[in-house]
Design an enzyme around this catalytic site. Sequence first.
Site, PDB file in Angstrom:
ATOM      1  N   SER A  26       0.819  -1.217   0.000  1.00  0.00           N
ATOM      2  CA  SER A  26       0.000   0.000   0.000  1.00  0.00           C
ATOM      3  C   SER A  26       0.853   1.267   0.000  1.00  0.00           C
ATOM      4  O   SER A  26       1.718   1.428   0.853  1.00  0.00           O
ATOM      5  CB  SER A  26      -0.883   0.053   1.253  1.00  0.00           C
ATOM      6  OG  SER A  26      -1.654  -1.099   1.359  1.00  0.00           O
ATOM      7  N   HIS A  57      -3.965   0.479  -4.682  1.00  0.00           N
ATOM      8  CA  HIS A  57      -3.180  -0.548  -5.350  1.00  0.00           C
ATOM      9  C   HIS A  57      -3.484  -0.507  -6.840  1.00  0.00           C
ATOM     10  O   HIS A  57      -4.631  -0.416  -7.242  1.00  0.00           O
ATOM     11  CB  HIS A  57      -3.532  -1.929  -4.797  1.00  0.00           C
ATOM     12  CG  HIS A  57      -2.873  -2.234  -3.481  1.00  0.00           C
ATOM     13  ND1 HIS A  57      -2.322  -3.447  -3.209  1.00  0.00           N
ATOM     14  CD2 HIS A  57      -2.675  -1.493  -2.393  1.00  0.00           C
ATOM     15  CE1 HIS A  57      -1.813  -3.434  -1.986  1.00  0.00           C
ATOM     16  NE2 HIS A  57      -2.024  -2.254  -1.469  1.00  0.00           N
ATOM     17  N   HIS A  79      -5.777  -9.288  -0.299  1.00  0.00           N
ATOM     18  CA  HIS A  79      -5.680  -9.515   1.147  1.00  0.00           C
ATOM     19  C   HIS A  79      -6.844 -10.380   1.615  1.00  0.00           C
ATOM     20  O   HIS A  79      -7.916 -10.364   1.006  1.00  0.00           O
ATOM     21  CB  HIS A  79      -5.759  -8.182   1.905  1.00  0.00           C
ATOM     22  CG  HIS A  79      -4.753  -7.165   1.494  1.00  0.00           C
ATOM     23  ND1 HIS A  79      -4.927  -6.354   0.394  1.00  0.00           N
ATOM     24  CD2 HIS A  79      -3.551  -6.836   2.025  1.00  0.00           C
ATOM     25  CE1 HIS A  79      -3.875  -5.553   0.274  1.00  0.00           C
ATOM     26  NE2 HIS A  79      -3.020  -5.831   1.248  1.00  0.00           N
ATOM     27  N   TYR A  81      -8.644  -9.698   4.116  1.00  0.00           N
ATOM     28  CA  TYR A  81      -9.751  -8.834   4.563  1.00  0.00           C
ATOM     29  C   TYR A  81     -10.670  -8.421   3.423  1.00  0.00           C
ATOM     30  O   TYR A  81     -11.781  -7.938   3.630  1.00  0.00           O
ATOM     31  CB  TYR A  81      -9.244  -7.608   5.338  1.00  0.00           C
ATOM     32  CG  TYR A  81      -8.387  -6.639   4.560  1.00  0.00           C
ATOM     33  CD1 TYR A  81      -8.919  -5.826   3.561  1.00  0.00           C
ATOM     34  CD2 TYR A  81      -7.030  -6.521   4.834  1.00  0.00           C
ATOM     35  CE1 TYR A  81      -8.133  -4.932   2.858  1.00  0.00           C
ATOM     36  CE2 TYR A  81      -6.232  -5.635   4.143  1.00  0.00           C
ATOM     37  CZ  TYR A  81      -6.788  -4.841   3.154  1.00  0.00           C
ATOM     38  OH  TYR A  81      -5.995  -3.967   2.463  1.00  0.00           O
ATOM     39  N   GLU A  82     -10.217  -8.618   2.189  1.00  0.00           N
ATOM     40  CA  GLU A  82     -11.099  -8.323   1.056  1.00  0.00           C
ATOM     41  C   GLU A  82     -12.111  -9.456   0.833  1.00  0.00           C
ATOM     42  O   GLU A  82     -12.991  -9.346  -0.007  1.00  0.00           O
ATOM     43  CB  GLU A  82     -10.265  -8.123  -0.213  1.00  0.00           C
ATOM     44  CG  GLU A  82      -9.392  -6.882  -0.159  1.00  0.00           C
ATOM     45  CD  GLU A  82      -8.415  -6.815  -1.320  1.00  0.00           C
ATOM     46  OE1 GLU A  82      -8.765  -6.226  -2.346  1.00  0.00           O
ATOM     47  OE2 GLU A  82      -7.313  -7.380  -1.198  1.00  0.00           O
ATOM     48  N   ALA A 109       3.140  -2.116   4.044  1.00  0.00           N
ATOM     49  CA  ALA A 109       2.963  -1.062   5.045  1.00  0.00           C
ATOM     50  C   ALA A 109       2.681  -1.761   6.362  1.00  0.00           C
ATOM     51  O   ALA A 109       1.964  -2.759   6.381  1.00  0.00           O
ATOM     52  CB  ALA A 109       1.787  -0.189   4.645  1.00  0.00           C
ATOM     53  N   MET A 207      -1.282  -6.624   7.690  1.00  0.00           N
ATOM     54  CA  MET A 207      -2.404  -7.476   7.256  1.00  0.00           C
ATOM     55  C   MET A 207      -2.087  -8.245   5.976  1.00  0.00           C
ATOM     56  O   MET A 207      -3.011  -8.681   5.276  1.00  0.00           O
ATOM     57  CB  MET A 207      -3.638  -6.588   7.030  1.00  0.00           C
ATOM     58  CG  MET A 207      -4.009  -5.714   8.210  1.00  0.00           C
ATOM     59  SD  MET A 207      -5.371  -4.616   7.811  1.00  0.00           S
ATOM     60  CE  MET A 207      -5.359  -3.506   9.227  1.00  0.00           C
ATOM     61  N   SER A 208      -0.820  -8.402   5.675  1.00  0.00           N
ATOM     62  CA  SER A 208      -0.483  -9.038   4.381  1.00  0.00           C
ATOM     63  C   SER A 208       0.759  -9.903   4.519  1.00  0.00           C
ATOM     64  O   SER A 208       1.156 -10.298   5.613  1.00  0.00           O
ATOM     65  CB  SER A 208      -0.244  -7.953   3.328  1.00  0.00           C
ATOM     66  OG  SER A 208       0.936  -7.222   3.624  1.00  0.00           O
ATOM     67  N   ASN A 231       2.906   3.955  10.219  1.00  0.00           N
ATOM     68  CA  ASN A 231       2.335   4.583  11.429  1.00  0.00           C
ATOM     69  C   ASN A 231       2.841   3.806  12.629  1.00  0.00           C
ATOM     70  O   ASN A 231       3.167   2.631  12.519  1.00  0.00           O
ATOM     71  CB  ASN A 231       0.799   4.514  11.379  1.00  0.00           C
ATOM     72  CG  ASN A 231       0.316   3.077  11.217  1.00  0.00           C
ATOM     73  OD1 ASN A 231       0.363   2.517  10.114  1.00  0.00           O
ATOM     74  ND2 ASN A 231      -0.119   2.477  12.305  1.00  0.00           N
ATOM     75  N   HIS A 243      -6.242   5.736   7.771  1.00  0.00           N
ATOM     76  CA  HIS A 243      -5.688   5.011   6.620  1.00  0.00           C
ATOM     77  C   HIS A 243      -5.017   5.940   5.607  1.00  0.00           C
ATOM     78  O   HIS A 243      -3.975   5.613   5.045  1.00  0.00           O
ATOM     79  CB  HIS A 243      -6.773   4.171   5.943  1.00  0.00           C
ATOM     80  CG  HIS A 243      -6.252   3.324   4.815  1.00  0.00           C
ATOM     81  ND1 HIS A 243      -5.256   2.369   5.001  1.00  0.00           N
ATOM     82  CD2 HIS A 243      -6.527   3.310   3.489  1.00  0.00           C
ATOM     83  CE1 HIS A 243      -4.975   1.802   3.835  1.00  0.00           C
ATOM     84  NE2 HIS A 243      -5.721   2.354   2.902  1.00  0.00           N
TER      85      HIS A 243
HETATM   86  N1  HPA Z   1      -1.846  -2.315  11.768  1.00  0.00           N
HETATM   87  C1  HPA Z   1      -2.066  -3.283  10.844  1.00  0.00           C
HETATM   88  N2  HPA Z   1      -1.730  -3.132   9.560  1.00  0.00           N
HETATM   89  C2  HPA Z   1      -1.155  -1.977   9.196  1.00  0.00           C
HETATM   90  C3  HPA Z   1      -0.902  -0.937  10.110  1.00  0.00           C
HETATM   91  C4  HPA Z   1      -1.268  -1.130  11.470  1.00  0.00           C
HETATM   92  O1  HPA Z   1      -1.078  -0.259  12.341  1.00  0.00           O
HETATM   93  N3  HPA Z   1      -0.324   0.073   9.405  1.00  0.00           N
HETATM   94  C5  HPA Z   1      -0.229  -0.358   8.117  1.00  0.00           C
HETATM   95  N4  HPA Z   1      -0.723  -1.600   7.988  1.00  0.00           N
END
Ligand code: HPA
Length: 268
Positions: A26, A57, A79, A81-82, A109, A207-208, A231, A243
């Site tokens: 991302s 993406h 992912h 989550y999709e 990320a 998450m990936s 972050n 996000h």
């Molecule tokens: N948590 C989970 N996935 C992420 C984060 C996070 O803080 N930042 C970017 N992807």
Amino acid sequence: MVIESSVDYILSRTKLAPRVAVVLGSGLGAFADELTDSTDVHYSDIPGWPPCTCIDHAGKLVFGKLEDLDVVVMAGRSHLYEGYTPAQVTMGVRVLHQLGVQSMVMTNAAGGINLAYSQGALVLISDHINLQGSNPLIGVNDDSFGPRFPDMTEAYSASYRAIAHEVARELEIELAEGVYAAVTGPSYETPAEIRYLRTIGADLVGMSTVPEVIVANHMGMRVLAISCVTNMAAGVLPQKIVHLEVLETGRRVQNTLVRFLKGVLPRL
Ligand code: HPA
């Protein structure tokens, strides 16, 4: 089978036979623009390839050259989550392997759990903790891909990590190293979950990546993975996680990431 039809379609679109693939996470799409003589193969044109629903993406494979080196870039990944199955999330890696790719470079990320990190840091993944509640190898094992019980003691190649640190030193890029905990998302973690993840030894959360890394190891590919700390994880700083800021940080550091990737890929 879906993989064969994807492979056949891709072979009809490019004459390049890269040994090295880069997966861009991302907000980290810029590297794809570095390739010359490039051919874009959009996921939506590839039979059986899961479409990309993520806002940032690109959703394409880019075949091209980095000087003399043939490279394929996966600009955008799917992912869990999709709503995709682990098989769909990892199909791209299976296809790339079938096309001759032996080295996978993953980027993502991630949230920074380790308090020594700061927003924008690049961190080499040394190991992972799979908390996604699934494993892409569940089900009948296809012995032509790899063994039923693949070893994961060096899921992230030690020699590739050594090369990565060497390149980072030469280019004066700060590169930390850490353990990546994979969760499904899509909600970000709670502060309590982050304290738990820190306690069990995680430095990063995302998450990936982990499903793809498991499948790559299953097939004997070598993996290098880099997180961009977009972050600090929930509860580390007195602020919420947004996000769009995650994407913005990715964009801010991607020039450094591009320099790093250009240095590292020819050495793999
Ligand atoms: N948590 C989970 N996935 C992420 C984060 C996070 O803080 N930042 C970017 N992807």
